[in-house]
Design an enzyme around this catalytic site. Structure first.
Site, PDB file in Angstrom:
ATOM      1  N   GLY A 178       0.855   5.710   0.226  1.00 31.58           N
ATOM      2  CA  GLY A 178      -0.350   7.319   0.248  1.00 31.58           C
ATOM      3  C   GLY A 178       0.629   8.189   0.279  1.00 31.58           C
ATOM      4  N   VAL A 203       3.575   1.581   2.656  1.00 33.08           N
ATOM      5  CA  VAL A 203       3.230   0.172   4.052  1.00 33.08           C
ATOM      6  C   VAL A 203       3.843  -1.016   3.283  1.00 33.08           C
ATOM      7  CG1 VAL A 203       1.398  -1.244   5.358  1.00 33.08           C
ATOM      8  CG2 VAL A 203       1.832   1.269   4.384  1.00 33.08           C
ATOM      9  N   LYS A 240       4.488   1.518   7.906  1.00 33.08           N
ATOM     10  CA  LYS A 240       3.830   1.453   7.409  1.00 33.08           C
ATOM     11  C   LYS A 240       5.491   2.355   7.672  1.00 33.08           C
ATOM     12  CE  LYS A 240       0.265   3.956   8.131  1.00 33.08           C
ATOM     13  NZ  LYS A 240      -0.933   5.130   7.872  1.00 33.08           N
ATOM     14  N   PHE A 290       2.194   9.460   2.537  1.00 30.86           N
ATOM     15  CA  PHE A 290       2.923  10.020   3.550  1.00 30.86           C
ATOM     16  C   PHE A 290       3.675   9.227   3.613  1.00 30.86           C
ATOM     17  CE2 PHE A 290       0.239  12.991   4.635  1.00 30.86           C
ATOM     18  CZ  PHE A 290      -1.210  12.579   4.922  1.00 30.86           C
ATOM     19  N   GLY A 291       3.781   7.879   2.864  1.00 31.49           N
ATOM     20  CA  GLY A 291       4.723   6.585   2.973  1.00 31.49           C
ATOM     21  C   GLY A 291       3.731   5.614   1.849  1.00 31.49           C
ATOM     22  N   ASP A 328     -10.937  10.649   7.837  1.00 28.50           N
ATOM     23  CA  ASP A 328     -11.024  10.174   6.488  1.00 28.50           C
ATOM     24  C   ASP A 328     -11.267   8.366   6.389  1.00 28.50           C
ATOM     25  OD1 ASP A 328      -9.652  10.726   4.041  1.00 28.50           O
ATOM     26  OD2 ASP A 328      -7.990   9.666   4.209  1.00 28.50           O
ATOM     27  N   GLY A 348       1.071  -1.354   0.057  1.00 32.53           N
ATOM     28  CA  GLY A 348      -0.285  -0.346   0.397  1.00 32.53           C
ATOM     29  C   GLY A 348       0.526   0.946  -0.040  1.00 32.53           C
TER      30      GLY A 348
END
Length: 742
Positions: free
Chosen positions: A472, A477, A491, A474-475, A587, A470
């Protein structure tokens, strides 16, 4: 030249017969006059025909209006009862001014008989009292007045054989007629909870409600014993927070109960009847006086939640409980249990050590990060019929010395910073070389593990791109396998993004404290220079977004899967909103819903989450969220985040889950593009619910009715006005009924 009469020319009735005319001036003049007369006759007849058509249409329209007036204007036989009810209630949100009750807000009537069939005025800020003649509404099927300010007595509804649903919860009712349930043999759902009732007992008339599916009466001063009544279809019984006494009825054996919640009572005796309830999924008997041993639960293969903490249970923890792979939450603390420390599966949240001095089983959750596979140490209670007091003194002294030794050892070992296998649990250090990061508040769970970057690099093969599951803003996973073969999700936040540091702080301060079956668990963390890493439980099925939008059609989520996923998310949100300091997720979306091997939903990603003070109803902040899921109030410039914003996002998630349409993409309707929410509201207004279900979903005959209810719940959540949206607790109740029906 002779002008012949045209057979197509119309003539008036009794008009002069046309004759042939000869050529010549006089004859020509006569012919022209005849032609002019014919034309005028034709125009006259066309006008007459048009007038006749208009007259016919007017008469038809008048007849239709008379018919409509006759059908809809006919007085309901229940008018007198409803007018009396109107006069006893006060509400600024109900439009009950029309003389015909069938046209009132929140009411429904049968089209033929004009009898009232539905009264649905829940959460309308209605006050006053219910009238005693409600039992005259012989066709009533739904009676919902929950979440209001109603007081006084709950009147009897005896004899209403069509009644299926009664929601009276969250009001100010104080008494209830003993014959309330007499003759209610079609009743499926009842909720009487959260009312300040005077002490009362479950009435004997409840035996008539033999079609009950769900019965809830929490926090309403219920006393006496649980009656020995048989309900062949009952799936959920919730009586927590009352004053019940006595033992669990033997009639529970072989029942169809799936949810049993009896927390905070004075119930006693054995819990052995549980082993004869094979359909149980949730058992919560916390805070009672149950004694004896935990029975063999090997037959409860669907059991997810088992809470028997704060009782007087003895013996050991049976292997039949430990071996249940379906478990997600176990609470055994504050009992008199004996024996060895049980090793539950890593997928279960286990609360064993309750801190009570009377607990003779020294238990704690087994480290998920320990590389040792040896059996845990055993602890036994000194058994002596003549020396219990001496035994307790010896245990206390021994425990104190042992605790001091362990504390000294931990202080020494923290200074040496040992490898992860033996590393103590401690909060992040307040001194970090990177001063741009605001250190995490010490309010998070101190049981989280700090893991070294070296160990994480080994587990992720130097954060190999092949292990990314995964990503996003912000970084990334990663899927990682620790040295003890436990699989986790790692993460790694982007060290160059300030928001990454904020997310780390938010996750540690919120998710680090939370323990709920439908919220992803954070297990540990790593702080290494500018790097911030969070470690979570690994959920095998990945995100809901993946199953809705990225897989091929070889496997499509079933309808029951989709409903249960929505139910799981709703329970997680209700938990967040119900905390002493509520948490707003901000969110909620399909990519932030993770699924385990049984497709149970877990809410993830709390990087944007915010806590609310107890004295406030909102958090002032910048607008946050994802396009398509954000509520309409954000677009009006309102930056105050409330729990109702989460409710709206959840409603969009429900629509997305059922329709398999992305919320940020338009739906084309008759050549025009509309949003997902607008499209759903449009079809709901036309009762075209089934058209919204994704074509690949097979809906069984027994599930068809649930489709309508599902979309009705979703459309309630996406109301433009925040006041009209339900709370997540109310959504959970509605979805719970829906799940029990399929």
């Amino acid at each position: 030249m002779i002008l012949q009469e045209s057979p197509l020319l119309p003539t008036r009735r009794n008009s002069v017969q046309w004759l042939p005319c000869s050529c010549g001036i006089s004859g020509s003049t006569r012919c022209i006059r005849h032609i002019q007369t014919a034309k005028s006759d034709t125009a006259f007849e066309l006008k007459r025909k048009k007038e006749r058509k208009m007259m016919i249409m007017s008469r038809m329209l008048l007849s239709l209006l008379c018919f409509v007036a006759l059908v809809y204007g006919q007085a309901s036989p229940d008018t007198a009862t409803m007018l009396a009810l109107r006069d006893s209630l006060q509400s600024t949100r109900l439009n009950w001014s029309d003389p015909n009750p069938c046209l009132w807000t929140g009411l429904g009537c049968d089209r033929r008989s004009h009898r009232v069939t539905r009264i649905q005025i829940g959460n309308t800020e209605t006050s006053g009292a219910l009238t005693s003649d409600l039992r005259n509404l012989s066709s009533l099927t739904v009676f919902e007045v929950m979440g209001n300010k109603l007081t006084g007595k709950i009147p009897s509804l005896a004899g209403l054989r069509s009644l299926e649903r009664v929601f009276l919860n969250d009001n100010g009712f104080t008494t209830m007629d003993a014959d309330f349930f007499t003759g209610l043999n079609s009743l499926h759902y009842v909720n009487l909870g959260n009312n300040p009732m005077r002490p009362w007992e479950i009435p004997f008339s409840l035996r008539d409600a033999n079609s009950l599916l769900v019965f809830s009466a929490v926090n309403c001063n219920l006393s006496g014993t649980i009656p020995h009544l048989t309900f062949p279809n009952l799936t959920s019984l919730e009586l927590s927070g009352n004053h019940l006494v006595g033992e669990l009825p033997v009639s529970f054996a072989e029942s169809r109960l799936q949810i049993l919640k009896l927390d905070g009572q004075k119930l006693n005796g054995s819990i052995s009847v549980l082993q004869k309830m094979p359909l149980l999924t949730e058992v919560s008997l916390h805070g009672n006086r149950f004694s004896g041993t935990i029975p063999d639960l090997s037959g409860l293969t669907s059991l997810r939640v088992f809470d028997v903490s704060e009782n007087q249970l003895t013996g050991g923890v049976p292997n039949s409980l430990i071996a249940l792979v379906s478990l997600t939450y176990v609470a055994l603390g504050n009992n008199l249990l004996q024996g060895s420390t049980p090793l539950f599966l890593a997928t279960a949240i286990v609360t064993i050590n309750g801190g009570s001095s009377s607990s003779s089983l020294s238990l704690s959750i087994i480290s998920l990060f320990s590389s040792s596979h040896t059996h845990p140490q055993h602890y036994y209670l000194f058994q002596s019929p003549m020396g219990n007091q001496l035994a307790l003194i010896i245990i206390s002294l021994t425990s104190s010395c042992f605790f001091l030794l362990i504390l000294t050892f931990l202080i020494l070992i923290c200074r040496r910073r040992p490898p992860i296998e033996n590393h103590p649990r401690r909060p992040p250090s307040s001194t970090t070389p990177d001063h741009t990061f605001n250190t995490v508040n010490e309010s998070f769970d101190p049981s989280l593990y700090e893991i070294s970057m070296e160990d994480l690099s080994i587990a992720t093969k130097n954060f190999s791109s092949d292990l990314i599951v995964g990503d996003g803003s912000f970084g990334f996973v990663y899927r990682a396998k620790l040295s003890n073969d436990v699989v986790v999700a790692v993460k790694k936040l982007d060290p160059d993004a300030l928001q990454g540091f904020r997310e780390f702080s938010a996750e540690m301060e919120t998710l680090g404290q939370l323990r709920h079956p439908n919220i992803v668990r954070i297990l540990g963390y790593c702080i290494s220079g500018p790097d911030r890493v969070l470690i979570y439980e690994f959920l095998e099925k990945g995100s809901l977004d993946y199953w809705l939008h990225e897989t091929d059609d070889s496997y499509t989520l079933s309808w029951s899967n989709r409903v249960n996923i929505a139910y799981g998310v709703a329970k997680g949100l209700a938990y967040l909103h119900g905390l002493p300091k509520p948490i707003i997720h901000r969110d909620i979306k399909s990519s932030n819903v993770l699924l385990d091997s049984d497709f149970v939903a877990h809410i993830a990603d709390f990087g944007l989450a915010r806590r609310m003070d107890e004295s406030r109803s909102h958090v002032s902040t910048q607008v946050a969220g994802t396009m398509g899921y954000m509520p309409p109030e954000y677009w009006g410039g309102n930056t105050a985040a409330t729990v109702k914003a989460d409710v709206y996002s959840f409603g969009i998630l429900m629509l997305e889950t059922a329709t398999q349409r992305r919320p940020n993409l338009p739906v084309v309707v008759e050549g025009e593009e509309v949003g997902l929410a607008q499209w759903a509201v449009m079809l709901e207004g036309q009762n075209r619910y089934f058209e919204m279900v994704y074509d690949g979903v097979g809906v069984g005959d027994w599930e068809v009715e649930s489709v309508d209810e599902y979309f009705k719940i979703a459309c309630l959540c996406i109301k433009e006005s925040t006041r009209e949206r339900p709370t997540m607790n109310q959504v959970v109740e509605l979805l719970e009924e829906l799940c029990s029906a399929i």
